[in-house]
Write an enzyme that holds these catalytic residues in place. Structure first.
Site, PDB file in Angstrom:
ATOM      1  N   ASP A  10       3.002 -12.383  27.226  1.00 22.50           N
ATOM      2  CA  ASP A  10       3.806 -11.896  26.117  1.00 22.50           C
ATOM      3  C   ASP A  10       5.231 -11.650  26.631  1.00 22.50           C
ATOM      4  O   ASP A  10       5.426 -11.383  27.821  1.00 22.50           O
ATOM      5  CB  ASP A  10       3.177 -10.593  25.600  1.00 22.50           C
ATOM      6  N   ASP A  12       8.260  -9.552  24.847  1.00 26.27           N
ATOM      7  CA  ASP A  12       8.828  -8.213  24.658  1.00 26.27           C
ATOM      8  C   ASP A  12       7.849  -7.130  25.073  1.00 26.27           C
ATOM      9  O   ASP A  12       6.708  -7.096  24.626  1.00 26.27           O
ATOM     10  CB  ASP A  12       9.223  -8.018  23.191  1.00 26.27           C
ATOM     11  N   LYS A  19      12.968  -3.890  23.020  1.00 29.39           N
ATOM     12  CA  LYS A  19      14.093  -3.506  22.154  1.00 29.39           C
ATOM     13  C   LYS A  19      13.636  -3.838  20.744  1.00 29.39           C
ATOM     14  O   LYS A  19      13.069  -4.892  20.511  1.00 29.39           O
ATOM     15  CB  LYS A  19      15.357  -4.316  22.469  1.00 29.39           C
ATOM     16  N   HIS A  20      13.892  -2.973  19.828  1.00 29.90           N
ATOM     17  CA  HIS A  20      13.447  -3.193  18.449  1.00 29.90           C
ATOM     18  C   HIS A  20      14.123  -4.452  17.908  1.00 29.90           C
ATOM     19  O   HIS A  20      15.332  -4.483  17.694  1.00 29.90           O
ATOM     20  CB  HIS A  20      13.790  -1.966  17.598  1.00 29.90           C
ATOM     21  N   ASN A  53       5.401 -13.428  19.428  1.00 36.06           N
ATOM     22  CA  ASN A  53       5.633 -13.283  17.990  1.00 36.06           C
ATOM     23  C   ASN A  53       7.090 -12.887  17.797  1.00 36.06           C
ATOM     24  O   ASN A  53       7.559 -11.956  18.452  1.00 36.06           O
ATOM     25  CB  ASN A  53       4.746 -12.184  17.391  1.00 36.06           C
ATOM     26  N   ARG A  59      12.099 -12.105   8.956  1.00 39.55           N
ATOM     27  CA  ARG A  59      12.698 -10.920   8.315  1.00 39.55           C
ATOM     28  C   ARG A  59      14.214 -11.070   8.127  1.00 39.55           C
ATOM     29  O   ARG A  59      14.851 -10.211   7.530  1.00 39.55           O
ATOM     30  CB  ARG A  59      12.399  -9.677   9.141  1.00 39.55           C
ATOM     31  N   CYS A  99      -0.017 -18.240   8.602  1.00 38.40           N
ATOM     32  CA  CYS A  99       0.190 -19.189   9.690  1.00 38.40           C
ATOM     33  C   CYS A  99      -0.956 -19.063  10.685  1.00 38.40           C
ATOM     34  O   CYS A  99      -1.688 -18.082  10.689  1.00 38.40           O
ATOM     35  CB  CYS A  99       1.527 -18.932  10.386  1.00 38.40           C
TER      36      CYS A  99
END
Length: 184
Positions: A10, A12, A19-20, A53, A59, A99
Site C-alpha cells: 500500500d 499512503d 496526508k489527508h 486506492n 472526489r 469497480c
C-alpha cells in the site's frame, strides 16, 4: 508464470506519511527506512508492486496528471536511495463506484499478475488498513498490518498474519520467511 515472488505494498500510511488526500508532490514524505527496506526486497530478487486506492480523483480533489506528478516524485525519492518498484497500480474510483479494483477487491492485483506473471498466492501484502489485509487474503497472500498511518487503530481486530511497526519491520520478517522457506 514466473517463480519470482512479489511484495504488494500500500502507498499512503505504509510507504509515505499519511496526508489527508495527498495532492501535492512536495508533501510526499517517505517514512524512515522505507527506501532501504525496498532496496532489501530488490536484493532478495522479490518483485515490488504498489497498490493504492486514490478516491481523491473520483472526489475531484486532484486529477490523474497530478497523481502522476506525485508518483514521479515517489519514484525519484526511491531511486535516489537505490530502491526500485516494478509497478504501481491505482484505483481512481470512489467507495460507491462499481469497480473491481478498489481494495479489498483484487482488480489491481489481477492487473499486476497480468503484467508481471507471478503467483499472488506466493506474495506478501503490506498495508496500514484492514482493506489491505483483506486484499492480501483475497488473493492468498501472506498479509502484514503496519502500525504506521492508520494501522494502529486496526490492530485490535485485524486478521493480518503479522502485525509489525512499519514497512522495514515487515521486510525483516519477509526476509526471514524467504530465506528459511517457512512461508508458502
Amino acid at each position: 508464470m514466473t517463480s519470482r515472488r512479489f511484495v504488494l505494498i500500500d502507498r499512503d500510511g505504509t510507504i509515505n506519511v499519511e496526508k489527508h488526500y495527498l495532492s501535492d508532490p512536495d508533501q510526499l514524505e517517505l517514512y524512515p527506512g522505507v527506501a532501504a527496506a525496498i532496496r532489501r526486497l530488490n536484493r532478495l530478487d522479490l518483485g515490488v508492486v504498489v497498490v493504492t486506492n486514490q478516491s481523491g480523483i473520483a472526489r475531484g480533489y486532484f486529477d490523474l496528471a497530478r497523481l502522476d506528478e506525485i508518483h514521479t516524485r515517489l519514484y525519484t525519492l526511491l531511486e535516489g536511495e537505490g530502491a526500485a518498484i516494478d509497478g504501481l497500480y491505482i484505483c481512481p474510483h470512489g467507495p460507491d463506484d462499481d469497480c473491481a479494483c478498489r481494495k479489498p477487491l483484487p482488480g489491481m492485483i489481477e492487473q499486476a499478475v497480468a503484467d508481471h506473471r507471478f503467483d499472488p498466492s506466493r506474495a506478501f501484502m503490506i498495508g496500514d488498513k484492514e482493506v489491505d489485509v483483506e486484499l492480501g487474503h483475497a488473493v492468498g497472500a501472506v498479509s502484514f498490518l503496519v502500525r504506521t498511518g492508520h494501522g494502529a487503530k486496526y490492530e485490535a481486530g485485524t486478521k493480518a498474519d503479522y502485525v509489525v511497526d512499519d514497512l522495514p519491520a515487515a521486510v525483516r520478517v519477509i526476509e526471514t520467511l524467504v530465506k528459511h522457506g517457512t512461508s508458502q
